[in-house]
Design an enzyme around this catalytic site. Structure first.
Site, mmCIF file in Angstrom:
data_model
loop_
_atom_site.group_PDB
_atom_site.id
_atom_site.type_symbol
_atom_site.label_atom_id
_atom_site.label_comp_id
_atom_site.label_asym_id
_atom_site.label_seq_id
_atom_site.Cartn_x
_atom_site.Cartn_y
_atom_site.Cartn_z
ATOM 1 N N GLY A 103 -12.745 -10.554 22.213
ATOM 2 C CA GLY A 103 -12.816 -10.036 23.584
ATOM 3 C C GLY A 103 -12.116 -8.707 23.813
ATOM 4 O O GLY A 103 -11.674 -8.430 24.926
ATOM 5 N N ARG B 273 -31.416 -24.306 23.744
ATOM 6 C CA ARG B 273 -30.753 -23.080 24.212
ATOM 7 C C ARG B 273 -30.794 -22.963 25.731
ATOM 8 O O ARG B 273 -29.847 -22.517 26.361
ATOM 9 C CB ARG B 273 -31.443 -21.844 23.615
ATOM 10 C CG ARG B 273 -31.145 -21.647 22.163
ATOM 11 C CD ARG B 273 -31.821 -20.412 21.609
ATOM 12 N NE ARG B 273 -31.538 -20.308 20.192
ATOM 13 C CZ ARG B 273 -30.475 -19.688 19.684
ATOM 14 N NH1 ARG B 273 -29.619 -19.083 20.480
ATOM 15 N NH2 ARG B 273 -30.284 -19.657 18.391
ATOM 16 N N MET C 27 -22.320 -13.840 21.128
ATOM 17 C CA MET C 27 -23.157 -13.964 19.931
ATOM 18 C C MET C 27 -24.185 -15.094 20.063
ATOM 19 O O MET C 27 -24.319 -15.938 19.180
ATOM 20 C CB MET C 27 -22.269 -14.162 18.692
ATOM 21 C CG MET C 27 -21.232 -13.077 18.498
ATOM 22 S SD MET C 27 -21.890 -11.396 18.508
ATOM 23 C CE MET C 27 -22.300 -11.226 16.779
ATOM 24 N N LEU D 34 -30.561 -15.002 23.572
ATOM 25 C CA LEU D 34 -30.870 -15.530 24.906
ATOM 26 C C LEU D 34 -32.359 -15.859 25.038
ATOM 27 O O LEU D 34 -33.204 -15.175 24.465
ATOM 28 C CB LEU D 34 -30.466 -14.499 25.958
ATOM 29 C CG LEU D 34 -28.969 -14.161 25.956
ATOM 30 C CD1 LEU D 34 -28.694 -12.929 26.810
ATOM 31 C CD2 LEU D 34 -28.142 -15.348 26.442
ATOM 32 N N HIS E 280 -23.832 -3.046 21.616
ATOM 33 C CA HIS E 280 -24.284 -3.370 20.260
ATOM 34 C C HIS E 280 -23.710 -2.327 19.300
ATOM 35 O O HIS E 280 -23.780 -1.124 19.577
ATOM 36 C CB HIS E 280 -25.817 -3.352 20.222
ATOM 37 C CG HIS E 280 -26.359 -3.725 18.884
ATOM 38 N ND1 HIS E 280 -26.346 -5.035 18.424
ATOM 39 C CD2 HIS E 280 -26.897 -2.982 17.893
ATOM 40 C CE1 HIS E 280 -26.867 -5.060 17.207
ATOM 41 N NE2 HIS E 280 -27.209 -3.840 16.867
ATOM 42 N N ASP F 283 -31.707 -6.865 21.302
ATOM 43 C CA ASP F 283 -31.151 -5.503 21.193
ATOM 44 C C ASP F 283 -32.211 -4.433 21.448
ATOM 45 O O ASP F 283 -32.244 -3.394 20.782
ATOM 46 C CB ASP F 283 -30.490 -5.297 19.815
ATOM 47 C CG ASP F 283 -29.391 -6.298 19.562
ATOM 48 O OD1 ASP F 283 -28.684 -6.659 20.513
ATOM 49 O OD2 ASP F 283 -29.242 -6.739 18.404
ATOM 50 N N GLU G 286 -15.958 2.036 21.132
ATOM 51 C CA GLU G 286 -16.636 1.088 22.024
ATOM 52 C C GLU G 286 -15.849 0.906 23.321
ATOM 53 O O GLU G 286 -16.430 0.797 24.402
ATOM 54 C CB GLU G 286 -16.794 -0.281 21.341
ATOM 55 C CG GLU G 286 -17.749 -0.286 20.168
ATOM 56 C CD GLU G 286 -17.997 -1.706 19.635
ATOM 57 O OE1 GLU G 286 -18.272 -2.616 20.422
ATOM 58 O OE2 GLU G 286 -17.892 -1.895 18.416
HETATM 59 C C1 GAR Z 1 -18.040 -5.562 19.054
HETATM 60 O O1 GAR Z 1 -17.971 -4.696 17.979
HETATM 61 C C2 GAR Z 1 -19.435 -5.582 19.649
HETATM 62 O O2 GAR Z 1 -20.087 -4.345 19.600
HETATM 63 C C3 GAR Z 1 -20.131 -6.572 18.738
HETATM 64 O O3 GAR Z 1 -19.180 -7.578 18.490
HETATM 65 C C4 GAR Z 1 -17.865 -7.018 18.579
HETATM 66 C C5 GAR Z 1 -17.081 -7.847 19.558
HETATM 67 O O4 GAR Z 1 -15.724 -7.510 19.542
HETATM 68 N N1 GAR Z 1 -21.311 -7.086 19.338
HETATM 69 C C6 GAR Z 1 -22.352 -7.544 18.672
HETATM 70 O O5 GAR Z 1 -22.413 -7.553 17.458
HETATM 71 C C7 GAR Z 1 -23.495 -8.060 19.539
HETATM 72 N N2 GAR Z 1 -24.667 -8.239 18.766
HETATM 73 P P1 GAR Z 1 -14.780 -7.901 20.749
HETATM 74 O O6 GAR Z 1 -14.915 -9.424 20.926
HETATM 75 O O7 GAR Z 1 -13.412 -7.537 20.310
HETATM 76 O O8 GAR Z 1 -15.235 -7.153 21.963
#
Ligand code: GAR
EC number: 2.1.2.2
Length: 197
Positions: free
Chosen positions: A14, A68, A93, A96, A112, A148, A177
């Site tokens: 998170g 789901r 993850m 949907l 992403h 995506d 990010e």
């Molecule tokens: C992040 O790098 C995000 O971009 C990726 O998971 C990580 C979550 O980190 N998302 C995906 O791969 C979605 N397909 P976080 O829990 O520390 O934010």
């Protein structure tokens, strides 16, 4: 300006959620977090959100087996209870269903870790390295029925350096990010507010 009620969906650490919560501490930020929800009861991010004083919900997808949509209906109940107006997926993850995406389409964004349309799905950094790419990045996009696949809101890029591994790239991308997501979510809120008015 009215702030949109924001729900953030997570599955783990998170850190992107934290970046959004931090941005939203500014009363001028266009989204106000009302809920952090996870499909994993042990997600570390739930504790972080709770200690920041944000309501949390855990809806364990495992209880619903292969159904789901039943999982999503339980999650949706929590989202509605919180008065959610916009959803940010932040390391959520779960693929949907068309039902959930259809219900929230135009009100749900995702981050992403690739320069979409490149490398949808998993293992984005390894695939960028295997392809000999010279840059990597992250994309915030509207969520549409394809995985995506929705309209891009904003991207951030960073160079791939000699000796980079999937792990080193992921670690260097993370702070990128954290800057990108709050900016892109603010843009998404502005778009949504404009379409509502
Ligand atoms: C992040 O790098 C995000 O971009 C990726 O998971 C990580 C979550 O980190 N998302 C995906 O791969 C979605 N397909 P976080 O829990 O520390 O934010």
């Amino acid at each position: 300006m009215k702030r949109l009620k924001l729900a953030i969906l997570i599955s783990g650490r998170g850190s992107n959620m934290e970046a959004l919560l931090r941005a939203a501490e500014d009363p001028a930020y266009p989204a106000q977090p009302v809920l952090v929800a996870s499909n994993r009861p042990d997600a570390k991010g739930l504790e972080t959100a709770a200690s920041a004083g944000i309501a949390t919900a855990s809806v364990d997808h495992k209880i619903y087996g292969k159904d789901r949509e039943a999982f999503e209906r339980a999650l949706d109940t929590e989202l509605e209870k919180a008065g959610t107006e916009i959803i940010a997926l932040a390391g959520f993850m779960r693929v949907l269903t068309p039902w959930f995406v259809g219900k929230w389409q135009g009100r749900m964004v995702n981050i992403h870790p690739s320069l979409l349309p490149k490398y949808k799905g998993l293992h984005t950094h390894q695939r960028a390295l295997d392809a000999g790419d010279t840059e990597a990045g992250a994309t915030v996009h509207w969520v549409s029925p394809g995985v995506d696949d929705g309209e891009i809101i904003q991207q951030a890029r960073l160079p791939i350096l000699p000796g980079d591994t999937a792990d080193s790239l992921a670690a260097r991308l993370l702070p990128v990010e954290h800057k990108l997501y709050p900016e892109a979510l603010a843009k998404a809120c502005a778009t949504l507010q404009a379409s509502n008015s």
